[in-house]
Write a protein that holds these residues in place. Structure first.
Motif, PDB file in Angstrom:
ATOM      1  N   ARG A 303       2.310   6.886  -2.834  1.00 31.07           N
ATOM      2  CA  ARG A 303       2.155   7.156  -1.402  1.00 31.07           C
ATOM      3  C   ARG A 303       1.059   6.250  -0.843  1.00 31.07           C
ATOM      4  NH1 ARG A 303       3.759  11.512   1.509  1.00 31.07           N
ATOM      5  NH2 ARG A 303       3.838  12.920  -0.278  1.00 31.07           N
ATOM      6  N   ILE A 304       1.287   5.717   0.332  1.00 33.49           N
ATOM      7  CA  ILE A 304       0.329   4.808   0.961  1.00 33.49           C
ATOM      8  C   ILE A 304      -0.776   5.621   1.643  1.00 33.49           C
ATOM      9  CG2 ILE A 304       0.035   3.063   2.765  1.00 33.49           C
ATOM     10  CD1 ILE A 304       2.988   2.236   2.072  1.00 33.49           C
ATOM     11  N   GLN A 305      -2.025   5.307   1.259  1.00 32.70           N
ATOM     12  CA  GLN A 305      -3.189   6.022   1.785  1.00 32.70           C
ATOM     13  C   GLN A 305      -4.001   5.202   2.779  1.00 32.70           C
ATOM     14  OE1 GLN A 305      -4.285   9.106  -1.844  1.00 32.70           O
ATOM     15  NE2 GLN A 305      -5.675   7.420  -1.426  1.00 32.70           N
ATOM     16  N   LEU A 339       6.578  -8.222 -11.200  1.00 38.05           N
ATOM     17  CA  LEU A 339       7.030  -9.033 -10.084  1.00 38.05           C
ATOM     18  C   LEU A 339       8.192  -8.479  -9.261  1.00 38.05           C
ATOM     19  CD1 LEU A 339       6.682 -12.613 -11.591  1.00 38.05           C
ATOM     20  CD2 LEU A 339       5.227 -11.514  -9.882  1.00 38.05           C
ATOM     21  N   PRO A 340       9.086  -7.642  -9.780  1.00 43.00           N
ATOM     22  CA  PRO A 340      10.153  -7.125  -8.915  1.00 43.00           C
ATOM     23  C   PRO A 340       9.578  -6.436  -7.672  1.00 43.00           C
ATOM     24  CG  PRO A 340      10.653  -6.665 -11.215  1.00 43.00           C
ATOM     25  CD  PRO A 340       9.260  -7.207 -11.185  1.00 43.00           C
ATOM     26  N   ASP A 341      10.184  -6.728  -6.524  1.00 44.10           N
ATOM     27  CA  ASP A 341       9.673  -6.202  -5.263  1.00 44.10           C
ATOM     28  C   ASP A 341       9.751  -4.683  -5.211  1.00 44.10           C
ATOM     29  OD1 ASP A 341       9.311  -8.760  -4.391  1.00 44.10           O
ATOM     30  OD2 ASP A 341      11.016  -8.785  -3.016  1.00 44.10           O
ATOM     31  N   PRO A 342       8.686  -4.022  -4.760  1.00 45.87           N
ATOM     32  CA  PRO A 342       8.800  -2.588  -4.451  1.00 45.87           C
ATOM     33  C   PRO A 342       9.600  -2.390  -3.169  1.00 45.87           C
ATOM     34  CG  PRO A 342       6.639  -3.391  -3.819  1.00 45.87           C
ATOM     35  CD  PRO A 342       7.334  -4.544  -4.497  1.00 45.87           C
ATOM     36  N   VAL A 343      10.119  -1.184  -3.003  1.00 43.93           N
ATOM     37  CA  VAL A 343      10.902  -0.827  -1.818  1.00 43.93           C
ATOM     38  C   VAL A 343      10.054   0.103  -0.949  1.00 43.93           C
ATOM     39  CG1 VAL A 343      12.977   0.352  -0.987  1.00 43.93           C
ATOM     40  CG2 VAL A 343      13.077  -1.060  -3.070  1.00 43.93           C
ATOM     41  N   LEU A 344       9.952  -0.228   0.321  1.00 41.19           N
ATOM     42  CA  LEU A 344       9.211   0.613   1.261  1.00 41.19           C
ATOM     43  C   LEU A 344      10.151   1.692   1.804  1.00 41.19           C
ATOM     44  CD1 LEU A 344       6.545   1.054   2.789  1.00 41.19           C
ATOM     45  CD2 LEU A 344       7.386  -0.538   4.537  1.00 41.19           C
ATOM     46  N   TRP A 345       9.728   2.953   1.658  1.00 42.66           N
ATOM     47  CA  TRP A 345      10.556   4.095   2.083  1.00 42.66           C
ATOM     48  C   TRP A 345       9.761   4.962   3.042  1.00 42.66           C
ATOM     49  CZ3 TRP A 345      10.641   9.345   2.317  1.00 42.66           C
ATOM     50  CH2 TRP A 345      11.895   9.973   2.418  1.00 42.66           C
ATOM     51  N   PRO A 346      10.352   5.454   4.136  1.00 42.66           N
ATOM     52  CA  PRO A 346      11.769   5.328   4.481  1.00 42.66           C
ATOM     53  C   PRO A 346      12.100   3.982   5.112  1.00 42.66           C
ATOM     54  CG  PRO A 346      10.632   6.655   6.120  1.00 42.66           C
ATOM     55  CD  PRO A 346       9.637   6.372   5.045  1.00 42.66           C
ATOM     56  N   ARG A 378       6.027  -3.357   8.598  1.00 43.49           N
ATOM     57  CA  ARG A 378       4.648  -2.988   8.268  1.00 43.49           C
ATOM     58  C   ARG A 378       4.617  -1.560   7.736  1.00 43.49           C
ATOM     59  NH1 ARG A 378      -1.029  -2.238  11.093  1.00 43.49           N
ATOM     60  NH2 ARG A 378      -2.242  -3.437   9.593  1.00 43.49           N
ATOM     61  N   ALA A 379       3.894  -1.370   6.649  1.00 39.74           N
ATOM     62  CA  ALA A 379       3.766  -0.038   6.059  1.00 39.74           C
ATOM     63  C   ALA A 379       2.814   0.822   6.881  1.00 39.74           C
ATOM     64  CB  ALA A 379       3.260  -0.150   4.630  1.00 39.74           C
ATOM     65  N   HIS A 380       3.031   2.143   6.808  1.00 37.02           N
ATOM     66  CA  HIS A 380       2.194   3.098   7.523  1.00 37.02           C
ATOM     67  C   HIS A 380       1.696   4.172   6.557  1.00 37.02           C
ATOM     68  CE1 HIS A 380       3.339   1.335  11.360  1.00 37.02           C
ATOM     69  NE2 HIS A 380       4.604   1.383  10.966  1.00 37.02           N
ATOM     70  N   LEU A 381       0.657   4.853   6.937  1.00 44.75           N
ATOM     71  CA  LEU A 381       0.136   5.949   6.128  1.00 44.75           C
ATOM     72  C   LEU A 381       1.240   6.944   5.822  1.00 44.75           C
ATOM     73  CD1 LEU A 381      -3.335   6.729   7.777  1.00 44.75           C
ATOM     74  CD2 LEU A 381      -2.810   5.209   5.870  1.00 44.75           C
ATOM     75  N   ARG A 382       1.268   7.405   4.578  1.00 44.05           N
ATOM     76  CA  ARG A 382       2.198   8.404   4.056  1.00 44.05           C
ATOM     77  C   ARG A 382       3.599   7.866   3.798  1.00 44.05           C
ATOM     78  NH1 ARG A 382       0.166  13.086   3.437  1.00 44.05           N
ATOM     79  NH2 ARG A 382       2.193  14.151   3.308  1.00 44.05           N
ATOM     80  N   ASP A 383       3.860   6.596   4.096  1.00 40.24           N
ATOM     81  CA  ASP A 383       5.084   5.980   3.588  1.00 40.24           C
ATOM     82  C   ASP A 383       5.026   5.957   2.062  1.00 40.24           C
ATOM     83  OD1 ASP A 383       6.107   5.471   6.092  1.00 40.24           O
ATOM     84  OD2 ASP A 383       5.510   3.355   6.120  1.00 40.24           O
ATOM     85  N   LEU A 384       6.171   5.775   1.434  1.00 37.97           N
ATOM     86  CA  LEU A 384       6.240   5.672  -0.022  1.00 37.97           C
ATOM     87  C   LEU A 384       6.608   4.255  -0.430  1.00 37.97           C
ATOM     88  CD1 LEU A 384       8.146   8.994  -0.869  1.00 37.97           C
ATOM     89  CD2 LEU A 384       5.678   8.593  -0.847  1.00 37.97           C
ATOM     90  N   LEU A 385       6.025   3.819  -1.522  1.00 35.99           N
ATOM     91  CA  LEU A 385       6.321   2.510  -2.098  1.00 35.99           C
ATOM     92  C   LEU A 385       6.928   2.747  -3.473  1.00 35.99           C
ATOM     93  CD1 LEU A 385       5.861  -0.352  -0.964  1.00 35.99           C
ATOM     94  CD2 LEU A 385       3.801  -0.479  -2.378  1.00 35.99           C
TER      95      LEU A 385
END
Length: 429
Positions: A303-305, A339-346, A378-385
Motif C-alpha cells: 500500500r502506498i503511504q 525488474l518486472p514492472d509493478p501494477v498500480l491498482w486500481p 500518478r500514484a496516490h495515497l492508499r493505492d496498491l502496488l
C-alpha cells in the motif's frame, strides 16, 4: 517491462474491489499465492518426462517459498519436496507429502534431521562422509544418494573423487545406495546433461559392487521467463543510469529466458540422447526445481503511504513510500533489482509518470525499485502496488521483522466458478 501473469492474477487485478478488500482485511503488505498454477507447473515437468519416455520425479525445492499451500499442491499433484531442515521436513509432512517422497539435502545435516528423515524413509543426499557414519549408527533402513562435486568446481558442497569412492565402499548394512546427485549453478543445459550422463557411469559401477543405484538427481536451476524478449533486449541495449534514482545494479537475473522450465528439462534430456541412456539403463531422473515451479504463482502487494516529487536532469519523477520493505523483493538485497514492472491498482486513466519506489524504513538504500518505472498514472495515497511473479525466492528468503514491522502474511487465492475466493495460508494464521 510488463511481466507475464497467470489468468487468475488477471482476474484479481481486473476485479474492482477484491484486492482492496483483502488489503483492508489483512493490513500492511501481503503476498498472494495461486496454488493451481503450482499444480500446472508440476504437470508440465511431468509431461516432459513422459514425452521423453523417461522415469522421472519432481521434487519442489522448498527453500524457494515456505507457503503451506505450495506444498499441499505438490502432495496433490504427485510431486515430492526437497527439504534441508527439520522444520521444512515437518512442514512437508503436515501438508500430506509422504516421507518416501521427500529428498533431504543441505550440508552438515543435524542428527535430528538425519533421524527424522530415516524414520520417514526419505531419500537423503549425502554431502559428507560423517553423515554416512551417523546414519549407520541409527540402525534404521535408509536410502541415500551421494552428492558428487563437479569436476573443476570449488563448491563447498559434494564429495570429491576420493571421498566418493570411500563413501561407496563404506555403504553397507541398513544403508542402501540409491544413486548419485549433483547441483550446478547457472542455467547451462549442456553441462547438466553431460554431468548426468557421467553419473550414469557411476551408477553402473556401483551396481557392479552390488548396489541398486537406480536414481540420479540433477538438482534445480530451471530458468523462468518473466518478460517478453523485446522488452528485455531493449532494457539491456539501452540501459542508462538516468533511468534510476540511484546507481543501477550491475548484475541482473536473466528476466527473459528463451527455454524455460519444462522446456529446459526437455532440452537436457534431448542433448546427446540422455533420455535413451537413462531408459536403457533403467535409471530414474530426479529434479529439484524451486523458482520454476512457482512461475506466475504469486505476487506481492504494497500500500502506498507517501508520494513526493524529485527532479533529475530537468525531468521530474515521483518517489513512492510503501508500507513494506525491499526485504520482500529479495533481488534488491543482493545488490540487484527486481525488474518486472509493478501494477498500480486500481486502474484509472492518467498521465504516464516515471516513478521509483522506496520502503518504509529509515535506510536510504531500502528501495523496492530504484528504476523509474513508467506508471500509467500518478500514484496516490492508499493505492496498491502489485509486483507480479514474486513467489520464487522473492518473498521469504530475506524477509525479517526489521523496525519491528510484521512479516507480510500470505493470502491463498482460488478460482471458483463465479468468483475468486481467498483465505490465509496456514503459515499466516
Amino acid at each position: 517491462m510488463p511481466a507475464y501473469v497467470d489468468p487468475i492474477e488477471r482476474r484479481l487485478l481486473a476485479d474492482p474491489v477484491l484486492l482492496g478488500d483483502i488489503a483492508e482485511a489483512v493490513g500492511g503488505p501481503f503476498h498472494v499465492l495461486f496454488p493451481e498454477r503450482v499444480s500446472l507447473n508440476i504437470k508440465t515437468f511431468q509431461q516432459a518426462f513422459t514425452a521423453a519416455g523417461v522415469d522421472g520425479f519432481v521434487y519442489f525445492g522448498k527453500k524457494a517459498n515456505k507457503a503451506a499451500c505450495v506444498v499441499r499442491a505438490c502432495a496433490e499433484s504427485g510431486a515430492g519436496v526437497d527439504v534441508a531442515s527439520t522444520g521444512e521436513l515437518v512442514a512437508a509432512l503436515s501438508q500430506g507429502v509422504r516421507g518416501e517422497d521427500l529428498m533431504v539435502t543441505g550440508p552438515a545435516k543435524s542428527d535430528e534431521l538425519l533421524w527424522l528423515a530415516a524414520r520417514h524413509r526419505a531419500l537423503i543426499a549425502i554431502d559428507a562422509l560423517d553423515e554416512l557414519r551417523r546414519l549407520g549408527e541409527l540402525e534404521l533402513p535408509v536410502r541415500v544418494l551421494l552428492r558428487v562435486l563437479p569436476e573443476g568446481s570449488n563448491s563447498r558442497f559434494g564429495l570429491d573423487p576420493m571421498e566418493l569412492e570411500q563413501a561407496i565402499q563404506a555403504i553397507s548394512g541398513s544403508i542402501t545406495l540409491s544413486g548419485f546427485s549433483f547441483h550446478l549453478s547457472g542455467y547451462d543445459v549442456v553441462a547438466r546433461s553431460e554431468l548426468a550422463a557421467a553419473l550414469v557411469g557411476h551408477c553402473l559401477r556401483a551396481r557392479a559392487n552390488g548396489h541398486p543405484a537406480d536414481t540420479i538427481s540433477i538438482g534445480g536451476g530451471f530458468g523462468v521467463d518473466y518478460l517478453d524478449a523485446q522488452f528485455w533486449a531493449k532494457f539491456q541495449n539501452t540501459l542508462s543510469a538516468n533511468w534510476f534514482h540511484t546507481n543501477p545494479a550491475t548484475d541482473y537475473y536473466p528476466y527473459h529466458f528463451p527455454v524455460p522450465g519444462a522446456a529446459m528439462l526437455s532440452a537436457i534430456l534431448d542433448h546427446q540422447n540422455l533420455a535413451e541412456l537413462l531408459r536403457d539403463n533403467e535409471i530414474r531422473l530426479a529434479i529439484e526445481p524451486g523458482r520454476a515451479l512457482l512461475d506466475r504463482a504469486g505476487s506481492s502487494v504494497f500500500r502506498i503511504q507517501g508520494v513526493k516529487t524529485r527532479t533529475a536532469q530537468g525531468n521530474p519523477y515521483d518517489i513512492l513510500t510503501v508500507d513494506g520493505t525491499s526485504l520482500s523483493l529479495s533481488e534488491q538485497w543482493f545488490d540487484s533489482e527486481y525488474l518486472p514492472d509493478p501494477v498500480l491498482w486500481p486502474t484509472r486513466p492518467g498521465r504516464l509518470t516515471p516513478t521509483c519506489v522506496g520502503a518504509t524504513t529509515c535506510l536510504e538504500s531500502d528501495l523496492l525499485s530504484r528504476r523509474r518505472i513508467p506508471l500509467p498514472r500518478r500514484a496516490h495515497l492508499r493505492d496498491l502496488l502489485v509486483y507480479p511473479n514474486t513467489a520464487g525466492y522473492q518473498m521469504d528468503s530475506n524477509e525479517s521483522t526489521f523496525h519491528e514491522l510484521p512479516l507480510p502474511p500470505k493470502v491463498v487465492l482460488h478460482a471458483a466458478a463465479d468468483r475468486l475466493r481467498w483465505t490465509l495460508d496456514a503459515t499466516s494464521r
